[in-house]
Design an enzyme around this catalytic site. Structure first.
Site, mmCIF file in Angstrom:
data_model
loop_
_atom_site.group_PDB
_atom_site.id
_atom_site.type_symbol
_atom_site.label_atom_id
_atom_site.label_comp_id
_atom_site.label_asym_id
_atom_site.label_seq_id
_atom_site.Cartn_x
_atom_site.Cartn_y
_atom_site.Cartn_z
ATOM 1 N N VAL A 174 4.439 8.078 -1.464
ATOM 2 C CA VAL A 174 5.330 7.338 -0.577
ATOM 3 C C VAL A 174 4.871 5.885 -0.632
ATOM 4 C CG1 VAL A 174 5.965 9.262 0.901
ATOM 5 C CG2 VAL A 174 3.895 7.969 1.431
ATOM 6 N N ASN A 226 -2.000 3.335 -5.315
ATOM 7 C CA ASN A 226 -2.121 3.068 -3.891
ATOM 8 C C ASN A 226 -2.949 1.802 -3.794
ATOM 9 O OD1 ASN A 226 -2.770 2.990 -1.151
ATOM 10 N ND2 ASN A 226 -4.311 4.594 -1.330
ATOM 11 N N MET A 248 0.843 -1.184 0.000
ATOM 12 C CA MET A 248 0.000 0.000 0.000
ATOM 13 C C MET A 248 0.885 1.244 0.000
ATOM 14 S SD MET A 248 -2.913 -1.350 -0.180
ATOM 15 C CE MET A 248 -3.971 0.080 0.021
ATOM 16 N N CYS A 249 0.295 2.372 -0.262
ATOM 17 C CA CYS A 249 1.025 3.630 -0.372
ATOM 18 C C CYS A 249 0.121 4.770 0.079
ATOM 19 C CB CYS A 249 1.468 3.883 -1.817
ATOM 20 S SG CYS A 249 2.343 2.512 -2.603
ATOM 21 N N ARG A 250 0.654 5.965 0.019
ATOM 22 C CA ARG A 250 -0.101 7.205 0.136
ATOM 23 C C ARG A 250 0.340 8.077 -1.039
ATOM 24 N NH1 ARG A 250 -4.308 6.716 3.349
ATOM 25 N NH2 ARG A 250 -4.194 4.969 1.889
#
Length: 266
Positions: free
Chosen positions: A89, A116, A1-3
């Site tokens: 990120v 994401n 996962m990411c932002r």
């Protein structure tokens, strides 16, 4: 996962957009508040921005280290200004590469892209979607990861002339049908528009004046943020934003689109 985050509007420093706001994307790398999977985003970061010359393509700065470990970023972020930015990120999916080539944003021409999300058994996805890829396409993939593969399939549609929102929504619907547990928040910009999908994780947008910000998480106590409903696609420009439900796939036809338009001044 990411932002991740995308911005369109008057030129601002990258610091104003990414590192200095309360609960900024920078802070979300170690303290996300709404992330559906994972607790930290330490597998790299990337920033893509468009120079003031409108004819120039995007520039990217990507690292495979945690964003807080890059001693060069604070100085660069304070100096660089842009009116169109996409940044992320990263928390890598198991089995994916960990080098800079696997870090968003990915690029093609004027397009920048971030995922994401997470796709299990992503290596088998083209076969499961009955979407064969050529050897040239596979050899040209930037990184070994689910996001890069998804970008390859989305970029094919864009090159073929499909509108961004239509292409992203159709691809998410097909992947979700093949991988029911996938999280598929896509973020895409050409420097003039932003397209984003919400499928399985958080997504918000804020439109004010002639600017729009689309982000995984809102800035606390900043008015004007709107949560995008799950299973939706967002289309935004500097002056407008619209949300539609994602289409369905399979034997049941998609429901008619419930179009929701919101002006940027809202």
């Amino acid at each position: 996962m990411c932002r991740h985050l995308a911005y369109l509007g008057p030129p601002r420093s990258l610091a104003e957009l990414l590192t200095t706001p309360p609960h900024s994307l920078y802070e979300q790398s170690w303290a996300p508040r709404r992330q559906a999977g994972g607790t930290i985003n330490a597998d790299g970061f990337g920033i893509g921005w468009y120079p003031p010359d409108d004819g120039a393509g995007p520039v990217r700065y990507r690292r495979s280290v945690p964003v807080w470990a890059d001693a060069n970023l604070p100085g660069l972020a304070g100096l660089l200004h842009s009116g169109a930015v996409l940044a992320a990120v990263r928390s890598a999916t198991p089995g994916c590469g960990h080098d800079e080539a696997a870090v968003a944003p990915f690029a093609l021409g004027r397009w920048l892209f971030s995922l994401n999300g997470r796709i299990d058994r992503w290596e088998h996805l083209p076969a499961d979607l009955e979407e064969p890829l050529t050897a040239a396409e596979l050899l040209g993939v930037e990184g070994r990861c689910d996001a890069a593969l998804l970008w390859l399939m989305l970029a094919r549609r864009l090159v073929a002339g499909r509108p961004a929102a239509e292409a992203a929504a159709e691809l998410v619907a097909r992947v979700a049908d093949a991988r029911p547990g996938a999280r598929l928040n896509l973020l895409l910009t050409d420097g003039h528009t932003v397209t984003a999908t919400r499928h399985g994780d958080s997504l918000w947008y804020r439109a004010a004046g002639e600017q729009v910000t689309v982000a995984s998480e809102p800035v606390p106590d900043q008015p004007g943020w709107h949560e995008v409903p799950d299973h939706s696609v967002l289309r935004a420009s500097r002056t407008s934003a619209a949300v539609d439900p994602l289409p369905t796939v399979g034997p049941s036809p998609a429901e008619p689109s419930a179009h929701a338009e919101r002006p940027a001044s809202a």
